[in-house]
Structure formats: structure tokens, C-alpha cells
Design a protein around this motif. Structure first.
Motif, PDB file in Angstrom:
ATOM      1  N   ARG A 115      17.067  13.192 -19.408  1.00 39.40           N
ATOM      2  CA  ARG A 115      18.428  12.814 -19.024  1.00 39.40           C
ATOM      3  C   ARG A 115      19.452  13.582 -19.867  1.00 39.40           C
ATOM      4  O   ARG A 115      20.429  14.114 -19.349  1.00 39.40           O
ATOM      5  CB  ARG A 115      18.600  11.303 -19.222  1.00 39.40           C
ATOM      6  CG  ARG A 115      19.659  10.718 -18.349  1.00 39.40           C
ATOM      7  CD  ARG A 115      19.624   9.215 -18.372  1.00 39.40           C
ATOM      8  NE  ARG A 115      20.026   8.680 -19.645  1.00 39.40           N
ATOM      9  CZ  ARG A 115      19.363   7.746 -20.307  1.00 39.40           C
ATOM     10  NH1 ARG A 115      18.266   7.237 -19.813  1.00 39.40           N
ATOM     11  NH2 ARG A 115      19.802   7.311 -21.460  1.00 39.40           N
ATOM     12  N   ARG A 116      19.173  13.635 -21.175  1.00 40.18           N
ATOM     13  CA  ARG A 116      20.080  14.384 -22.049  1.00 40.18           C
ATOM     14  C   ARG A 116      20.130  15.844 -21.615  1.00 40.18           C
ATOM     15  O   ARG A 116      21.195  16.458 -21.604  1.00 40.18           O
ATOM     16  CB  ARG A 116      19.597  14.295 -23.506  1.00 40.18           C
ATOM     17  CG  ARG A 116      19.984  12.992 -24.192  1.00 40.18           C
ATOM     18  CD  ARG A 116      19.820  13.094 -25.705  1.00 40.18           C
ATOM     19  NE  ARG A 116      18.438  13.270 -26.114  1.00 40.18           N
ATOM     20  CZ  ARG A 116      17.579  12.273 -26.340  1.00 40.18           C
ATOM     21  NH1 ARG A 116      17.986  11.023 -26.226  1.00 40.18           N
ATOM     22  NH2 ARG A 116      16.346  12.505 -26.716  1.00 40.18           N
ATOM     23  N   PHE A 162      28.621  13.812  -9.673  1.00 47.72           N
ATOM     24  CA  PHE A 162      27.309  13.164  -9.634  1.00 47.72           C
ATOM     25  C   PHE A 162      27.452  11.676  -9.340  1.00 47.72           C
ATOM     26  O   PHE A 162      28.448  11.048  -9.690  1.00 47.72           O
ATOM     27  CB  PHE A 162      26.515  13.412 -10.929  1.00 47.72           C
ATOM     28  CG  PHE A 162      26.969  12.663 -12.156  1.00 47.72           C
ATOM     29  CD1 PHE A 162      26.413  11.439 -12.498  1.00 47.72           C
ATOM     30  CD2 PHE A 162      27.942  13.203 -12.994  1.00 47.72           C
ATOM     31  CE1 PHE A 162      26.808  10.757 -13.640  1.00 47.72           C
ATOM     32  CE2 PHE A 162      28.348  12.533 -14.140  1.00 47.72           C
ATOM     33  CZ  PHE A 162      27.775  11.296 -14.470  1.00 47.72           C
ATOM     34  N   VAL A 163      26.446  11.164  -8.641  1.00 48.03           N
ATOM     35  CA  VAL A 163      26.380   9.732  -8.341  1.00 48.03           C
ATOM     36  C   VAL A 163      25.484   9.093  -9.386  1.00 48.03           C
ATOM     37  O   VAL A 163      24.455   9.663  -9.744  1.00 48.03           O
ATOM     38  CB  VAL A 163      25.767   9.522  -6.933  1.00 48.03           C
ATOM     39  CG1 VAL A 163      25.350   8.073  -6.734  1.00 48.03           C
ATOM     40  CG2 VAL A 163      26.738   9.932  -5.851  1.00 48.03           C
ATOM     41  N   THR A 164      25.872   7.943  -9.889  1.00 47.66           N
ATOM     42  CA  THR A 164      24.994   7.271 -10.849  1.00 47.66           C
ATOM     43  C   THR A 164      25.102   5.761 -10.737  1.00 47.66           C
ATOM     44  O   THR A 164      26.123   5.230 -10.303  1.00 47.66           O
ATOM     45  CB  THR A 164      25.286   7.714 -12.292  1.00 47.66           C
ATOM     46  OG1 THR A 164      24.317   7.117 -13.154  1.00 47.66           O
ATOM     47  CG2 THR A 164      26.676   7.285 -12.755  1.00 47.66           C
ATOM     48  N   ALA A 198      19.851  11.545 -12.880  1.00 47.77           N
ATOM     49  CA  ALA A 198      19.071  11.100 -14.041  1.00 47.77           C
ATOM     50  C   ALA A 198      18.104   9.981 -13.704  1.00 47.77           C
ATOM     51  O   ALA A 198      17.297   9.599 -14.546  1.00 47.77           O
ATOM     52  CB  ALA A 198      20.016  10.655 -15.159  1.00 47.77           C
ATOM     53  N   ALA A 199      18.146   9.460 -12.462  1.00 50.71           N
ATOM     54  CA  ALA A 199      17.225   8.370 -12.121  1.00 50.71           C
ATOM     55  C   ALA A 199      15.798   8.896 -12.211  1.00 50.71           C
ATOM     56  O   ALA A 199      15.490   9.964 -11.697  1.00 50.71           O
ATOM     57  CB  ALA A 199      17.511   7.849 -10.712  1.00 50.71           C
ATOM     58  N   GLY A 200      14.947   8.167 -12.890  1.00 48.47           N
ATOM     59  CA  GLY A 200      13.550   8.591 -13.011  1.00 48.47           C
ATOM     60  C   GLY A 200      13.305   9.581 -14.132  1.00 48.47           C
ATOM     61  O   GLY A 200      12.186  10.027 -14.318  1.00 48.47           O
ATOM     62  N   SER A 240      15.033   2.135 -10.087  1.00 52.67           N
ATOM     63  CA  SER A 240      15.776   3.273 -10.650  1.00 52.67           C
ATOM     64  C   SER A 240      17.026   3.638  -9.842  1.00 52.67           C
ATOM     65  O   SER A 240      17.927   4.266 -10.368  1.00 52.67           O
ATOM     66  CB  SER A 240      14.851   4.484 -10.743  1.00 52.67           C
ATOM     67  OG  SER A 240      14.378   4.801  -9.459  1.00 52.67           O
ATOM     68  N   MET A 241      17.074   3.263  -8.567  1.00 56.38           N
ATOM     69  CA  MET A 241      18.230   3.630  -7.730  1.00 56.38           C
ATOM     70  C   MET A 241      19.178   2.436  -7.533  1.00 56.38           C
ATOM     71  O   MET A 241      20.008   2.467  -6.624  1.00 56.38           O
ATOM     72  CB  MET A 241      17.760   4.100  -6.346  1.00 56.38           C
ATOM     73  CG  MET A 241      16.765   5.230  -6.378  1.00 56.38           C
ATOM     74  SD  MET A 241      17.580   6.801  -6.661  1.00 56.38           S
ATOM     75  CE  MET A 241      16.170   7.895  -6.733  1.00 56.38           C
TER      76      MET A 241
END
Lengths: 284, 286
Positions: free
Chosen positions: A170-171, A191-193, A162-164, B168-169
Motif C-alpha cells: 500500500r505504501r 483514486f477510489v477508496t 490499495a484493497a488487498g 476489502s471492498m
């Protein structure tokens, strides 16, 4: 299902070797969404590469649905941190078709897979005709995801999916993820967040990494109520959990509030206990 | 001041021709923190790339402290005044190590060696990556690369700092550390910050929020003003910060919510005020 048993990995550089992961053991269940959280440089992306079979561990084992991760091939789909690194064809359509085409799929079946993946990721016909570099960052992310989904993997790994992305993107990504694990077929999503809100709202299980080690593994309600654990790992709280703490400091106890919908329920109940009632509709 | 007048831009041609920016008019003053929001593909990045002359206006004009970005003789001066950090740090890493990469911009400004090392030291500490200084860029994680790119612009100290989703990261603590550092530079050096983000809580902390939608300015005001127009926020594909969402849900459920709270602290005060008002009402009634 993904099984990590005593997994360790070090990066070898000119100056020596740097331990990235140390003795990680965990079982990431099927038909569930697992989030991996941790500070910048805590080993999250390295762990994903090991699960994806891109890198082999120095010691320990990584098995995916009972097989060594390195031997799983296309049954593992990997969407990398920078989607533009995995888009290369002349058009978005060709890019999405590339994966299944490499699996030997041709003709109507190939077209059906591309169409299905594009629909699932809301990539319209106009975008399919464009070159990947003409897409915005968020659209590239969705195109990369479509290319992976067209291969119909049984394990989906997403590094910062969802980054960016804007809130509607994102939804969309998280609703796609949820629909994949809710389907009839066996599916494991990891997932990584960096967004505590996304982890709290969209994951069933959370693996917390700290300095290359497993700091915790559990449900969002267990992880996000353990402030000591999170601050020890240099992580923050989701905004609604911060609100819960602020309310507590003011002498109010709303109970658990991991995300906005649960915060709404908890606050309504608490307001009811405090004698605050909503006015009939129309007077708002 | 940055003056943007009637800025328009199209990409592609024929049936694929798309208007990315459409008659944008805005000023950005020194010392302001401006958050730029908008859904993916709305033209945010295209807009800010005009400020330091990576893109030249096809129509309209952009002036940075009076210098026209179309004037090739002012290109160097404009880029010295306005620096940008992109989302993908790989696209702007130039040196082999973290330290050298951070020093690249100040070296190009022709500063003395002492001044360069003082700035690099301060920037590495501000970004929280002092211990990585000797590391090769290729050994870094995605977030560490972003922090290196951020340190580079902090060391450069341009008057206008543009961050195009440059955090963002990053994990939440690293993100808030960068934000705090940028806010401090804004206060102490009167730097102007243009901050593109998809994090609504970051926008809520800005002095000014600008929403771009379909290449046009859809809203421009304080966070309170902009986030109060919920219909507009939804139309632009955005969402309110979590606590503001909660306020709206409570209001829609019929509760007497006096205003929109944009952060956890304010929201807690607001909810606590609602319970206190109910107690007062009951006491008054009895």
C-alpha cells in the motif's frame, strides 16, 4: 484537469432504470491526487467509468484536459477494482508490454517502457517471467498498474488501488502515485477508496459521494473535521481522528490529527502544554 | 478443532519452483476469532484453502473435527463444516439474484424450506442488504457483491467460517457491521472465525493473531503479544495499527509510554494517564 458538469447517469435493467449518479459537478485539479469516497454502491465506480470515457453520461459533460472523456483514448489510464480482470498475456512482461505495443511502440522503446514501469512498481525480473495467474493478488495489482504506467497516461484512475495490498504494498502504491503528481509532467490522479486513513493521508482533495450525489468536495482537513457530513454519508473517521475525539472527551485538546505523523506532532505539542516532557535519549 | 500438521506446499517446477507453505503446525479451536496476517504472496490464502479441502496437502495433514481433508469420502462433510468467502465475489456468485445466491448454500445442506427462508432473511439483514434481495447480481457494486457472498456464508452457518479478505471492498461501516455480525455468531453459535486481513485495526480486535511470513508461522499469540514485537512486524512487511504506531513514535521520542495501545479509546486513556502522571509528579515535587 478533469471537469464534471451536471453529470447524471442511470443504469438500465430489465426492471427499469436505476439512478447511479445525479447532477455531479466538480473540477479535479492537475498535479493533485483526488480521492473519491462514499458508501458501498454510492456511485464511485460509475463516476470513474465516466471519467475514463468507458461510459458516456446521460446528461452533462465530462472533459479531461479540455477534451471529451470519451475521445481521450490512451491518455487516460484506468486500473480497475479487480486487477486480474485486466491481465491476459502469457507472461507478466508481455502483459505490461501490451498497452504500449498497441500504441505502436516497438523495439528498444517498448523494452525501456516495460523495464521502467516494472522498476517503478517493484516487479522484479523473476516475476516478469511468470504467468500473470501465478502472481498473488497484490502482485497482480502492481502488474496491472505497471501495464497502465507503461502507456504514460496523463490521467490515472485507480479503483480501490490499495484493497488487498499488504501495508508495504500500500505504501508503495501511494508513493508511486505521489511521485507521478510531483513530477514535471502534467498528471491528474483520482483514486477510489474505502479506507478513510488512505484518503486522509494520501489525497490532496476529497470528493464525497452519497447515494449518487456529491455530498462534499474539499481538502482532507475540511472533510475529516466534519463528522456530521461523514456520519450522514455513512462513513467513518480515520483512526487518528477518532483518537482526537476520545482525547477531547477526556478534556484534552490536541488539535488536528488527520494521520499518524500529524497526530504525533499534535500529541507532542499537547503533552508539552500539559507539562509532560520526553526523557533524554538512552533512558527510554 | 482444526488440526494442521507439518503442512507444506510448493507451486511451479524447476527454476520457478516456490515453497508457498513450509511445515505449518497449528490448531484452531471452536469459538475463537483468529486473524491471519502476512504480506502479499506469503501463503495466507493457500493455507486457508487447505482447511475446506479446496487444496489437499502435498505433505503433512489437515483435519477438521477429526476428518482428514485427503479422504474423498469426507469432502462433503468437511465443506459443510468449513465455509470460505473469497476476496473476489465474482468467483463465487452462483445464482441470478441476491436472495437466490444467499439461499444456495443452505439449500445444498438439505434444510427445510422454512429453515432456509429464516436463515436467508437473517443473513440478508445481518449483512445489511435486505433491500437488495430481488436485485440481479450483475447490477450490484463490488462491495454489494462482497456483502452477498458474506450473507451466503452467514446463512450456511458452518462451524468454521473463513474470510479471505472478504471485506476489502467495503466501506468502514459495512466492514464493521460484517465484523460485528461474525463476532455475534462466534459468541452465540460457538462458530470459529478465521479472518485474513490487511487491516491491522481488525486484527487488533481478534482473540488470536497469526502472522505468516514466507510460508511459515512467524508469530502466534494475542494481538497485544504479537504487536509488541515491532521488529518482527516490520520484518514481515506489516505495520502496527495507527494508535500503536503513535505509541511507538512517542516512546522513540523519549516519552514514558507505559504500554502499547491498539485502538483509539485505549490510546486516549493512555495519553490522558501520561498527563495525569505529570500533574501528580509536579504536585509531589512541590
Amino acid at each position: 484537469m478533469i471537469e464534471l458538469r451536471n453529470v447524471s447517469y442511470s443504469y438500465r435493467t430489465i426492471s427499469g432504470s436505476t439512478a447511479a449518479l445525479e447532477n455531479i459537478s466538480a473540477v479535479l485539479p492537475s498535479n493533485k491526487v483526488t480521492a473519491v469516497i462514499g458508501r458501498t454502491g454510492s456511485g464511485k465506480s460509475t463516476l470513474m467509468e465516466l471519467i475514463g470515457g468507458i461510459t458516456a453520461p446521460d446528461s452533462g459533460t465530462v472533459t479531461v484536459n479540455g477534451l471529451d472523456a470519451g475521445k481521450c483514448g490512451s491518455s487516460i489510464g484506468f486500473v480497475f477494482q479487480y486487477p486480474e480482470h485486466q491481465l491476459f498475456a502469457e507472461t507478466v512482461y508481455d502483459d505490461i508490454a501490451c498497452g504500449p505495443s498497441n500504441l505502436g511502440i516497438r523495439g528498444d522503446e517498448l523494452e525501456a517502457r516495460v523495464t521502467e514501469a516494472a522498476e517503478l512498481t517493484h516487479i522484479g525480473k523473476r516475476l516478469l517471467r511468470l504467468a500473470p495467474f501465478e502472481l498473488s493478488g497484490g502482485q497482480k495489482r502492481l502488474a496491472a498498474l505497471a501495464g497502465i504506467l507503461a502507456m504514460k497516461p496523463s490521467v490515472l484512475l485507480l479503483d480501490e488501488p490499495a484493497a488487498g495490498l499488504d501495508p508495504s504494498g500500500r505504501r508503495l502504491v501511494f508513493s508511486i502515485i505521489r511521485s507521478l503528481v510531483s513530477g514535471a509532467e502534467d498528471m491528474t490522479v483520482v483514486f477510489v477508496t474505502h479506507s478513510m486513513e488512505d484518503a486522509a493521508e494520501h489525497a490532496d482533495e476529497i470528493l464525497v459521494l452519497n447515494g449518487g450525489r456529491k455530498a462534499a468536495f474539499g481538502t482532507p482537513s475540511r472533510i475529516f473535521t466534519d463528522e456530521k457530513l461523514l456520519s450522514g454519508c455513512g462513513l467513518g473517521l480515520p483512526e487518528t481522528v477518532k483518537l482526537q475525539k476520545e482525547l477531547y472527551a477526556l478534556g484534552l485538546d490536541p488539535g488536528e490529527m488527520l494521520d499518524v505523523p500529524s497526530a504525533f506532532g499534535s500529541v507532542c505539542e499537547m503533552l508539552g502544554r500539559c507539562g509532560v516532557s520526553p526523557k533524554p535519549k538512552g533512558n527510554v | 478443532m482444526i488440526e494442521i500438521r507439518d503442512l507444506s506446499r510448493t507451486y511451479g517446477s524447476g527454476s520457478n519452483k516456490a515453497h508457498v507453505l513450509h511445515g505449518i503446525d497449528m490448531n484452531i479451536e471452536r469459538g475463537a476469532f483468529t486473524a491471519v496476517l502476512g504480506k502479499n504472496g506469503c501463503g495466507k490464502s493457500t493455507l486457508v484453502r487447505h482447511i475446506n479441502a479446496i487444496l489437499k496437502p502435498q505433505r503433512g495433514s489437515v483435519r477438521v473435527d477429526g476428518m482428514d481433508t485427503k479422504d474423498p469420502r469426507r469432502l462433503y462433510d468437511i465443506r459443510e463444516k468449513a465455509g470460505i468467502v473469497f476476496q473476489d465475489p465474482d468467483s463465487q456468485s452462483v445464482a441470478a439474484t441476491v436472495e437466490d445466491d444467499t439461499a444456495f448454500a443452505p439449500e445444498n445442506l438439505g434444510l427445510s424450506e422454512d429453515e432456509i427462508s429464516e436463515r436467508v432473511e437473517a443473513a440478508l439483514r445481518a449483512a445489511g442488504i435486505a433491500e437488495l434481495r430481488k436485485k440481479s447480481i450483475s447490477e450490484l457494486s463490488g462491495g454489494q457483491k462482497q456483502l452477498t457472498a458474506v450473507a451466503g456464508i452467514i446463512a450456511m452457518r458452518p462451524d468454521y467460517m473463513i474470510f479471505d479478505e472478504s471485506t476489502s471492498m467495503l466501506d468502514p461501516l459495512a466492514r464493521s457491521r460484517v465484523l460485528e455480525c461474525v463476532m455475534r455468531l462466534k459468541r452465540e453459535l460457538d462458530v470459529s472465525v478465521i479472518w485474513i486481513t490487511h487491516y491491522m485495526d481488525e486484527a487488533a480486535a481478534a482473540d488470536r493473531v497469526v502472522i505468516i511470513n514466507d510460508g511459515k508461522i512467524a508469530a502466534d499469540g494475542t494481538p497485544e503479544e504479537v504487536f509488541s514485537d515491532i521488529e518482527l512486524i516490520e520484518r514481515c512487511g506489516l505495520e502496527l495499527p495507527p494508535c500503536a504506531q503513535l505509541c511507538v513514535m512517542l516512546k522513540n521520542a523519549g516519552y514514558d509510554v507505559p504500554r502499547l495501545a491498539l485502538n483509539a479509546h485505549d490510546c486516549a486513556l493512555l495519553i490522558s494517564g501520561m498527563t495525569a502522571a505529570a500533574v501528580k509528579e509536579r504536585e509531589g515535587a512541590s
